[in-house]
Design an enzyme around this catalytic site. Sequence first.
Site, short mmCIF file in Angstrom:
data_model
loop_
_atom_site.label_atom_id
_atom_site.label_comp_id
_atom_site.label_asym_id
_atom_site.label_seq_id
_atom_site.Cartn_x
_atom_site.Cartn_y
_atom_site.Cartn_z
N HIS A 1 1.23 -1.14 -0.06
CA HIS A 1 -0.36 0.20 0.18
C HIS A 1 0.95 0.82 -0.11
O HIS A 1 1.88 0.66 -0.38
CB HIS A 1 -1.63 -0.07 1.66
CG HIS A 1 -0.39 0.19 2.74
ND1 HIS A 1 0.61 -0.88 3.07
CD2 HIS A 1 0.17 1.51 3.53
CE1 HIS A 1 0.44 -0.56 4.54
NE2 HIS A 1 -0.07 0.46 4.50
N HIS B 1 1.16 3.78 1.92
CA HIS B 1 2.18 4.45 2.91
C HIS B 1 3.23 4.62 3.30
O HIS B 1 4.38 3.63 2.32
CB HIS B 1 1.40 3.98 4.66
CG HIS B 1 0.02 4.58 4.47
ND1 HIS B 1 -0.79 3.98 5.51
CD2 HIS B 1 -0.69 5.35 4.59
CE1 HIS B 1 -2.01 3.64 5.38
NE2 HIS B 1 -2.25 5.16 4.91
N ASP C 1 6.10 5.18 5.22
CA ASP C 1 6.58 4.09 6.01
C ASP C 1 7.08 2.76 5.48
O ASP C 1 8.07 1.41 5.43
CB ASP C 1 5.96 3.47 7.27
CG ASP C 1 5.16 2.97 7.80
OD1 ASP C 1 3.99 3.57 6.71
OD2 ASP C 1 4.69 1.60 8.11
N HIS C 2 6.07 2.76 4.64
CA HIS C 2 6.31 1.33 2.85
C HIS C 2 6.81 1.86 2.22
O HIS C 2 7.05 0.94 1.27
CB HIS C 2 5.05 0.37 2.79
CG HIS C 2 4.36 0.32 4.38
ND1 HIS C 2 4.01 -1.33 4.72
CD2 HIS C 2 3.71 0.71 5.29
CE1 HIS C 2 3.91 -1.09 6.01
NE2 HIS C 2 3.39 0.17 6.58
N HIS D 1 -7.20 -0.60 5.60
CA HIS D 1 -6.40 0.25 5.71
C HIS D 1 -6.42 1.20 4.95
O HIS D 1 -6.69 2.38 5.35
CB HIS D 1 -5.17 -0.50 5.84
CG HIS D 1 -4.13 -0.30 6.65
ND1 HIS D 1 -3.58 1.09 7.70
CD2 HIS D 1 -2.89 0.24 5.69
CE1 HIS D 1 -2.68 1.59 7.94
NE2 HIS D 1 -2.09 0.91 6.77
N ASP E 1 -0.03 -3.70 6.21
CA ASP E 1 -0.13 -2.96 7.20
C ASP E 1 -2.80 -3.85 7.86
O ASP E 1 -3.06 -3.65 8.04
CB ASP E 1 -0.90 -1.69 7.06
CG ASP E 1 0.43 -0.95 7.60
OD1 ASP E 1 1.29 -1.59 7.63
OD2 ASP E 1 0.54 0.43 7.61
N HIS F 1 3.90 -5.13 11.28
CA HIS F 1 4.93 -4.12 12.41
C HIS F 1 4.93 -5.29 13.78
O HIS F 1 4.39 -6.30 13.44
CB HIS F 1 4.32 -2.98 13.40
CG HIS F 1 3.36 -1.43 11.50
ND1 HIS F 1 4.97 -0.26 11.77
CD2 HIS F 1 2.90 -1.67 10.65
CE1 HIS F 1 3.96 0.27 10.83
NE2 HIS F 1 3.80 -0.17 9.91
FE FE Z 1 2.76 0.41 8.54
ZN ZN Z 2 -0.11 1.47 6.53
#
Ligand code: FE
Ligand code: ZN
Length: 257
Positions: free
Chosen positions: A51, A53, A55-56, A109, A130, A168
């Site tokens: 996805h 985001h 942090d990915h 998400h 996530d 995570h």
């Molecule tokens: Fe994440």
């Molecule tokens: Zn995420």
Amino acid sequence: MIRPLSAFADNYIWLISDGTHAMVVDPGDAGPVTDALQQADLRLTAILLTHHHQDHVGGVQELVASTGAAVYGPATESLPTCDYPLSEGDHVGDTALQLDLDVLDVPGHTAGHIAYAGFVGGIPVVFCGDTLFAAGCGRLFEGTPAQMMASLTKIAALPHDTRVYCTHEYTLSNMRWARVVEPGNQDLQRWQEQATAQRTQGQPTLPSSISQELACNPFLRAQQPAVTQAASQWAGHQLNTPVEVFAALREWKNGFR
Ligand code: FE
Ligand code: ZN
């Protein structure tokens, strides 16, 4: 072989390799990937994204520039770059890595979130980003409880021995809440003891398995009488459908400290 590369406070970037080639899943940061590639003398051939985001996907451009790796990701999300836009029914394969993955649409998400389910080296795996966490699930930033519940149900229908590679290390905090939801769940109690020992030794608690999640994860257990009852008590009125229970569980967890 699949191993975690730690990134930021609690992210895992999963590195799949055969000793020569490598793929990574959700590289939010290029640094840990570059270090691992250099240390093991690996050539990065592909990047899989679940996805959009940061942090990915934050490390994607730097890794593409340094390695020329091909990028696979969700067709309907805005990504830094993507060579192979994917949605449900698509397939990712790599002979050298013995990797054979089907794409699942798992909105909730984020609206276009995908998961990769199949086999690596003959072992059943799912890379679920996530969406599903050990004893928990992702927050609903872009989807409804009904969508997320359907997505989790899809993942939970994979073979029971499927290894669950989430992104995570939220396991212990998820379990503290899950124990409040289901104090009588002995499978959960045993898993919490094991996970606590792993964290004490600095080890990851992941991957989990579909059978562990089915036995312990409240978000997959909305139809269990004990979970329905606990969620109804938290909500202050009787919840009548699994989706209502699921929605209450998600709100309960959001506010739980
Ligand atoms: Fe994440
Ligand atoms: Zn995420």
